[in-house]
Design a protein around this motif. Structure first.
Motif, short mmCIF file in Angstrom:
data_model
loop_
_atom_site.label_atom_id
_atom_site.label_comp_id
_atom_site.label_asym_id
_atom_site.label_seq_id
_atom_site.Cartn_x
_atom_site.Cartn_y
_atom_site.Cartn_z
N VAL A 105 0.84 -1.20 0.00
CA VAL A 105 0.00 0.00 0.00
C VAL A 105 0.88 1.25 0.00
O VAL A 105 0.64 2.20 -0.76
N ALA A 106 1.92 1.24 0.83
CA ALA A 106 2.84 2.38 0.86
C ALA A 106 3.56 2.52 -0.48
O ALA A 106 3.79 3.64 -0.95
N HIS A 107 3.89 1.40 -1.08
CA HIS A 107 4.54 1.42 -2.39
C HIS A 107 3.65 2.11 -3.42
O HIS A 107 4.11 2.94 -4.21
N SER A 108 2.37 1.78 -3.40
CA SER A 108 1.42 2.41 -4.33
C SER A 108 1.28 3.89 -4.05
O SER A 108 1.21 4.71 -4.98
N GLU A 109 1.24 4.26 -2.77
CA GLU A 109 1.13 5.67 -2.40
C GLU A 109 2.35 6.45 -2.89
O GLU A 109 2.25 7.58 -3.39
#
Length: 254
Positions: free
Chosen positions: A150-154
């Protein structure tokens, strides 16, 4: 004195009503319990339903609390447990490293600092709990981006602003940094976010082996680096702290 917003007060009252007593309540029950007209109650319920805070049973038409409230509550409990488990270990890290320690979690499109231990000296310092840090340039942010999808996508969707001439903004170069982070088990920020400041961070995992946060130290470049390289004993101390907190969260050995 600022006036409360009536619609929010009524929505909060509905959520409290649904949280206690009967598992599901009909529109008439809710309206009469709160002294509202049915039309008013239905409008508020419809908004809460759209946001996922309330669910309506297709068969009976009755209402109950929705999954989004559970998710928010679980997030709060997870962060509370993370901070509680990390208190002793972050104090130890501050003492052993001589630097300030930050505990961060993913929040929206950045890193939210949920715990901060001051550098153990007499210098004047500012408490940074509640401060947001960027994902792409800080050590905490890189760790979360490397281990949390999720952080990677953000990080992918957020503008990667150059804070110094060392900030890595291009996506291919940033992905390469994340590969390095995963390979060595920690991330670094040497003057990528603030001139003269360096950081080291490592990931924290829970009992499901899922990344739930990151812990790191921050200090002057001349203290964290020796001969142009991060001091290996400080890297080891940060990784040991992250592993200790992970073990206390039930993650076992990493």
């Amino acid at each position: 004195m600022a006036r409360n917003i009536q619609s929010l007060e009524r929505a909060a009252a509905m959520l409290r009503l649904l949280a206690g007593g009967e598992r599901r309540l009909g529109l008439s029950d809710i309206a009469s319990s709160l002294g509202l007209a049915k039309g008013t109650a239905h409008g508020i319920l419809r908004t809460l339903q759209q946001e996922g805070f309330v669910e309506q049973d297709d068969t009976s038409g009755r209402y109950q609390l929705g999954a989004e409230l559970l998710r928010l509550g679980t997030t709060y409990l997870d962060v509370h447990e993370l901070r509680a488990r990390a208190l002793v270990w972050t104090d130890d890290l501050a003492r052993s490293s001589g630097e300030s320690v930050h505990l961060g979690v993913l929040h929206q499109q950045g890193v939210l600092i949920v715990h901060h231990v001051f550098r153990p000296d007499d210098s004047r310092q500012v408490l940074e709990i509640g401060v947001m840090q960027p994902l792409h340039s800080t050590a905490l942010g890189k760790v979360l981006s490397a281990y949390d999808p999720v952080a990677h996508s953000e990080a992918l969707e957020t503008e990667r602003k150059a804070f110094t001439d060392r900030t890595v903004c291009e996506w291919d170069a940033f992905e390469h940094l994340l590969d390095i982070t995963r390979a060595r088990g920690y991330a670094a920020d040497v003057e990528e976010t603030w001139e003269g400041v360096a950081s080291i961070a490592a990931p924290i995992h829970d009992r499901r082996r899922m990344p739930v946060g990151a812990v790191g130290i921050t200090g002057a470049v001349e203290r964290l680096c020796r001969d142009g390289e991060l001091r290996p004993e400080l890297i080891a101390a940060v990784r040991d702290c992250a592993r200790a907190v992970s073990r206390d969260l039930g993650a076992g050995r990493f």
